[in-house]
Design a protein around this motif. Sequence first.
Motif, PDB file in Angstrom:
ATOM      1  N   UNK A 161     -29.169  32.511 -30.023  1.00 12.39           N
ATOM      2  CA  UNK A 161     -30.085  31.539 -30.628  1.00 12.39           C
ATOM      3  C   UNK A 161     -29.554  30.128 -30.416  1.00 12.39           C
ATOM      4  N   UNK A 162     -28.267  29.933 -30.667  1.00 15.46           N
ATOM      5  CA  UNK A 162     -27.663  28.608 -30.500  1.00 15.46           C
ATOM      6  C   UNK A 162     -27.712  28.154 -29.045  1.00 15.46           C
ATOM      7  N   UNK A 163     -27.359  29.036 -28.125  1.00 17.89           N
ATOM      8  CA  UNK A 163     -27.366  28.681 -26.701  1.00 17.89           C
ATOM      9  C   UNK A 163     -28.784  28.464 -26.212  1.00 17.89           C
ATOM     10  N   UNK A 164     -29.718  29.233 -26.741  1.00 12.48           N
ATOM     11  CA  UNK A 164     -31.120  29.044 -26.383  1.00 12.48           C
ATOM     12  C   UNK A 164     -31.618  27.660 -26.736  1.00 12.48           C
ATOM     13  N   UNK A 165     -31.314  27.199 -27.953  1.00 11.18           N
ATOM     14  CA  UNK A 165     -31.760  25.860 -28.351  1.00 11.18           C
ATOM     15  C   UNK A 165     -31.006  24.781 -27.584  1.00 11.18           C
ATOM     16  N   UNK A 166     -29.728  25.017 -27.306  1.00 11.86           N
ATOM     17  CA  UNK A 166     -28.938  24.070 -26.513  1.00 11.86           C
ATOM     18  C   UNK A 166     -29.625  23.833 -25.162  1.00 11.86           C
ATOM     19  N   UNK A 167     -29.955  24.914 -24.462  1.00 19.66           N
ATOM     20  CA  UNK A 167     -30.565  24.765 -23.146  1.00 19.66           C
ATOM     21  C   UNK A 167     -32.014  24.295 -23.226  1.00 19.66           C
ATOM     22  N   UNK A 168     -32.706  24.619 -24.303  1.00 17.99           N
ATOM     23  CA  UNK A 168     -34.069  24.089 -24.473  1.00 17.99           C
ATOM     24  C   UNK A 168     -34.016  22.569 -24.576  1.00 17.99           C
ATOM     25  N   UNK A 169     -33.095  22.055 -25.366  1.00 20.72           N
ATOM     26  CA  UNK A 169     -32.939  20.612 -25.494  1.00 20.72           C
ATOM     27  C   UNK A 169     -32.522  19.997 -24.166  1.00 20.72           C
ATOM     28  N   UNK A 170     -31.565  20.613 -23.486  1.00 21.96           N
ATOM     29  CA  UNK A 170     -31.124  20.114 -22.188  1.00 21.96           C
ATOM     30  C   UNK A 170     -32.274  20.099 -21.189  1.00 21.96           C
ATOM     31  N   UNK A 171     -33.051  21.179 -21.140  1.00 17.80           N
ATOM     32  CA  UNK A 171     -34.202  21.245 -20.234  1.00 17.80           C
ATOM     33  C   UNK A 171     -35.209  20.136 -20.529  1.00 17.80           C
ATOM     34  N   UNK A 172     -35.475  19.887 -21.802  1.00 14.32           N
ATOM     35  CA  UNK A 172     -36.426  18.837 -22.185  1.00 14.32           C
ATOM     36  C   UNK A 172     -35.916  17.455 -21.774  1.00 14.32           C
ATOM     37  N   UNK A 173     -34.633  17.210 -21.967  1.00 18.75           N
ATOM     38  CA  UNK A 173     -34.053  15.926 -21.579  1.00 18.75           C
ATOM     39  C   UNK A 173     -34.164  15.734 -20.072  1.00 18.75           C
ATOM     40  N   UNK A 174     -33.802  16.748 -19.314  1.00 17.75           N
ATOM     41  CA  UNK A 174     -33.856  16.633 -17.856  1.00 17.75           C
ATOM     42  C   UNK A 174     -35.290  16.436 -17.370  1.00 17.75           C
ATOM     43  N   UNK A 175     -36.240  17.125 -17.966  1.00 18.52           N
ATOM     44  CA  UNK A 175     -37.648  16.954 -17.597  1.00 18.52           C
ATOM     45  C   UNK A 175     -38.100  15.526 -17.885  1.00 18.52           C
ATOM     46  N   UNK A 176     -37.713  15.003 -19.042  1.00 22.15           N
ATOM     47  CA  UNK A 176     -38.089  13.635 -19.409  1.00 22.15           C
ATOM     48  C   UNK A 176     -37.449  12.622 -18.470  1.00 22.15           C
ATOM     49  N   UNK A 177     -36.195  12.801 -18.142  1.00 24.39           N
ATOM     50  CA  UNK A 177     -35.515  11.881 -17.230  1.00 24.39           C
ATOM     51  C   UNK A 177     -36.108  11.960 -15.818  1.00 24.39           C
ATOM     52  N   UNK A 178     -36.568  13.124 -15.410  1.00 23.22           N
ATOM     53  CA  UNK A 178     -37.188  13.287 -14.087  1.00 23.22           C
ATOM     54  C   UNK A 178     -38.503  12.524 -13.976  1.00 23.22           C
ATOM     55  N   UNK A 179     -39.166  12.268 -15.091  1.00 20.17           N
ATOM     56  CA  UNK A 179     -40.444  11.543 -15.063  1.00 20.17           C
ATOM     57  C   UNK A 179     -40.292  10.132 -14.508  1.00 20.17           C
ATOM     58  N   UNK A 180     -39.109   9.561 -14.635  1.00 20.87           N
ATOM     59  CA  UNK A 180     -38.872   8.187 -14.192  1.00 20.87           C
ATOM     60  C   UNK A 180     -38.356   8.102 -12.762  1.00 20.87           C
ATOM     61  N   UNK A 181     -38.264   9.246 -12.074  1.00 22.35           N
ATOM     62  CA  UNK A 181     -37.751   9.275 -10.702  1.00 22.35           C
ATOM     63  C   UNK A 181     -38.877   9.709  -9.764  1.00 22.35           C
ATOM     64  N   UNK A 182     -39.125   8.957  -8.707  1.00 20.53           N
ATOM     65  CA  UNK A 182     -40.165   9.353  -7.753  1.00 20.53           C
ATOM     66  C   UNK A 182     -39.897  10.737  -7.180  1.00 20.53           C
ATOM     67  N   UNK A 183     -40.956  11.472  -6.819  1.00 17.42           N
ATOM     68  CA  UNK A 183     -40.866  12.850  -6.343  1.00 17.42           C
ATOM     69  C   UNK A 183     -39.905  13.046  -5.170  1.00 17.42           C
ATOM     70  N   UNK A 184     -39.875  12.162  -4.220  1.00 15.20           N
ATOM     71  CA  UNK A 184     -39.077  12.353  -3.010  1.00 15.20           C
ATOM     72  C   UNK A 184     -37.587  12.182  -3.194  1.00 15.20           C
ATOM     73  N   UNK A 185     -37.143  11.695  -4.324  1.00 16.93           N
ATOM     74  CA  UNK A 185     -35.718  11.416  -4.504  1.00 16.93           C
ATOM     75  C   UNK A 185     -34.982  12.551  -5.157  1.00 16.93           C
TER      76      UNK A 185
END
Length: 133
Positions: free
Chosen positions: A109-133
């Motif tokens: 449960x703890x590791x699941x939420x850890x990676x859920x948060x990490x996945x959300x952060x990475x997805x959000x940060x990817x929004x600011x980077x153009x597709x080709x990079x």
Amino acid sequence: MKRFEHTNRPGFWLGFIDFFTAGLFFLIYMPMGLQNELESILGHKVRPYWQAYLLGIPDLFIYPLVWMARIAEELKTKAEELGIEGPHTSWKHMFWWNLLGCLCFGPMIATGRFFKTLNQIETELNKNIPEGE
């Protein structure tokens, strides 16, 4: 900044594997890019997991638990800064689910939420980077 490629990690199952290998799974998984991603997101160097694991041997692996809980709290702070809605991982969530929940599915449960948060952060940060990079 480089795009994050692994934004859909199955945290619960990673936690399941790690639990049943007594932490050895993350000794292999961390150096495969996760360490660098954490350092990129948090903006500072993070003690390598293998060092935390070795330091945990004499104290019944409390040190790696605290190590992971500290990173969880920093990820929570980053998620809040980015305006990502929770629930997020946190120091308390990571530590207590692993410590008190170790007889059931707590670590997963703890590791699941850890990676859920990490996945959300990475997805959000990817929004600011153009597709080709």
